[in-house]
Design a protein around this motif. Structure first.
Motif, short mmCIF file in Angstrom:
data_model
loop_
_atom_site.label_atom_id
_atom_site.label_comp_id
_atom_site.label_asym_id
_atom_site.label_seq_id
_atom_site.Cartn_x
_atom_site.Cartn_y
_atom_site.Cartn_z
N TYR A 90 -48.78 -1.18 80.16
CA TYR A 90 -48.75 -2.30 81.11
C TYR A 90 -47.45 -2.31 81.91
O TYR A 90 -47.46 -2.48 83.13
N GLU A 91 -46.34 -2.14 81.22
CA GLU A 91 -45.04 -2.28 81.86
C GLU A 91 -44.83 -1.26 82.98
O GLU A 91 -44.28 -1.59 84.04
N TYR A 92 -45.30 -0.01 82.78
CA TYR A 92 -45.00 1.05 83.75
C TYR A 92 -46.16 1.40 84.67
O TYR A 92 -45.96 2.11 85.66
N LEU A 93 -47.35 0.92 84.35
CA LEU A 93 -48.49 1.25 85.21
C LEU A 93 -49.17 0.04 85.83
O LEU A 93 -49.67 0.11 86.95
N PHE A 94 -49.23 -1.08 85.12
CA PHE A 94 -50.04 -2.20 85.58
C PHE A 94 -49.27 -3.50 85.83
O PHE A 94 -49.87 -4.49 86.25
N SER B 128 -44.08 7.07 89.01
CA SER B 128 -43.65 8.46 89.03
C SER B 128 -42.52 8.71 88.06
O SER B 128 -42.46 9.74 87.40
N SER B 129 -41.59 7.73 87.93
CA SER B 129 -40.48 7.90 86.99
C SER B 129 -40.96 7.87 85.55
O SER B 129 -40.32 8.42 84.65
N CYS B 130 -42.07 7.18 85.32
CA CYS B 130 -42.65 7.15 83.98
C CYS B 130 -43.23 8.51 83.60
O CYS B 130 -43.14 8.94 82.47
#
Length: 257
Positions: A224-228, A238-240
Motif C-alpha cells: 500500500y505504502e509504495y504502490l497504492f 520506480s524507487s521501490c
C-alpha cells in the motif's frame, strides 16, 4: 517517524504502551468469549464469532486510536515499523504489551467461564484436512486484507474517505472470519492466538499464526505504502522497484523520447 530516544522521553509513549495492553486484553477477552459453547452441545455460529471479533476490534480502535494508534495486532505493528511509521522501540514494546494483554484476556475468560463450556477457549488450529502450507497461505492472505484495509483507512493524503475508519477495520476482521474460521480459526493476529495457546498449553502448528500474519501484514503495508498510497507517484513506484540511479536513468531516457 520519531526516534527511540524521543519515545522514551515522551510520557504519552508509556501511556500508549499501556493502551495497547488494555485494548488487546479486552479484545481477546471478549472475542474468544464468543467461542464458548454454552448449554452443550450448542456451538456458536461463524456469524456470531465473526461479528463479535469484528465489532470488538472496531470498538477498541475507536477507543484507543488516539492513545496508541490502536494496533492491537503484531502484524499491524510490524507493518508500521517496516514502512517507517513508528520506531523500533515502540514496535517492540507494543508487541510485548499485545502478547501480555492477550494472555491476560485469555486468562480472564478462562477464570470467569464454567469449565464445561470453555471448550478450546478459542485456541486456533487448522481445520480438518487443511495442510500446514495451506494454513500458512490462508493466514497470510486474510492478514494482508486486514492490514491493507488499515493502511488505506489511515492514509492522511486521501480526500475521498467517508464514514468510520474503525468500522471499516472491524468489517475487514469480520470478512476474514467469515471466510477462514473453518480453515485456520481465522487468527490474522499473532497475539490473539498466543493468549489462548499459553492458557490452554496448546501449541500445535502455532508458528503458522506468527509467520502467516506478520509476513502478510508486512507485505500489505509495503504494497500500500509504495504502490497504492494517495501520495504515490511514479517516483515512489520506480524507487521501490529499482535503485535510485536506475530510476533516474529511466526518467532521462523517457524525457528524450
Amino acid at each position: 517517524m520519531t526516534s527511540s530516544k524521543d519515545d522514551l522521553r515522551d510520557p504519552k509513549f508509556w501511556r500508549a504502551v499501556v493502551g495497547e495492553f488494555l485494548a488487546t486484553t479486552l479484545f481477546v477477552f471478549i472475542g474468544i468469549g464468543s467461542t464458548c459453547g454454552w448449554n452443550p452441545p450448542y456451538t456458536p455460529s461463524m456469524v456470531q464469532i465473526a461479528l463479535c471479533f469484528g465489532l470488538t476490534i472496531a470498538t477498541m480502535v475507536q477507543c484507543f486510536g488516539h492513545v496508541s494508534g490502536a494496533n492491537i495486532n503484531p502484524a499491524v505493528t510490524c507493518a508500521l515499523l517496516v514502512t517507517r511509521k513508528i520506531s523500533f522501540l515502540r514496535a517492540f514494546l507494543y508487541v510485548i504489551a499485545q502478547c501480555i494483554g492477550a494472555v491476560a484476556g485469555a486468562g480472564l475468560i478462562y477464570g470467569v467461564t464454567p469449565a464445561g463450556v470453555r471448550g478450546g477457549l478459542g485456541a486456533t488450529s487448522l481445520g480438518t484436512g487443511v495442510a500446514v502450507e495451506q494454513g500458512f497461505a490462508i493466514e497470510y492472505l486474510i492478514t494482508f486484507e486486514l492490514v491493507f484495509t488499515v493502511f488505506a483507512t489511515i492514509d492522511p493524503n486521501r480526500k475521498d474517505l467517508q464514514g468510520s475508519a474503525s468500522l471499516a477495520i472491524g468489517i475487514a476482521v469480520v470478512i476474514g472470519h467469515l471466510f477462514a474460521i473453518q480453515f485456520t480459526g481465522a487468527s490474522m493476529n499473532s497475539a490473539r492466538s498466543f493468549g489462548p495457546a499459553v492458557i490452554m498449553n496448546f501449541w500445535e502448528d502455532h508458528w503458522i499464526y506468527w509467520a502467516g500474519p506478520i509476513l502478510g501484514g508486512i507485505t500489505a503495508g509495503v504494497t500500500y505504502e509504495y504502490l497504492f498510497s494517495a501520495k504515490t507517484t511514479k517516483d515512489t513506484i520506480s524507487s521501490c522497484m529499482l535503485s535510485r540511479q536506475d530510476s533516474e536513468l529511466i526518467e532521462e531516457k523517457v524525457s528524450t523520447v
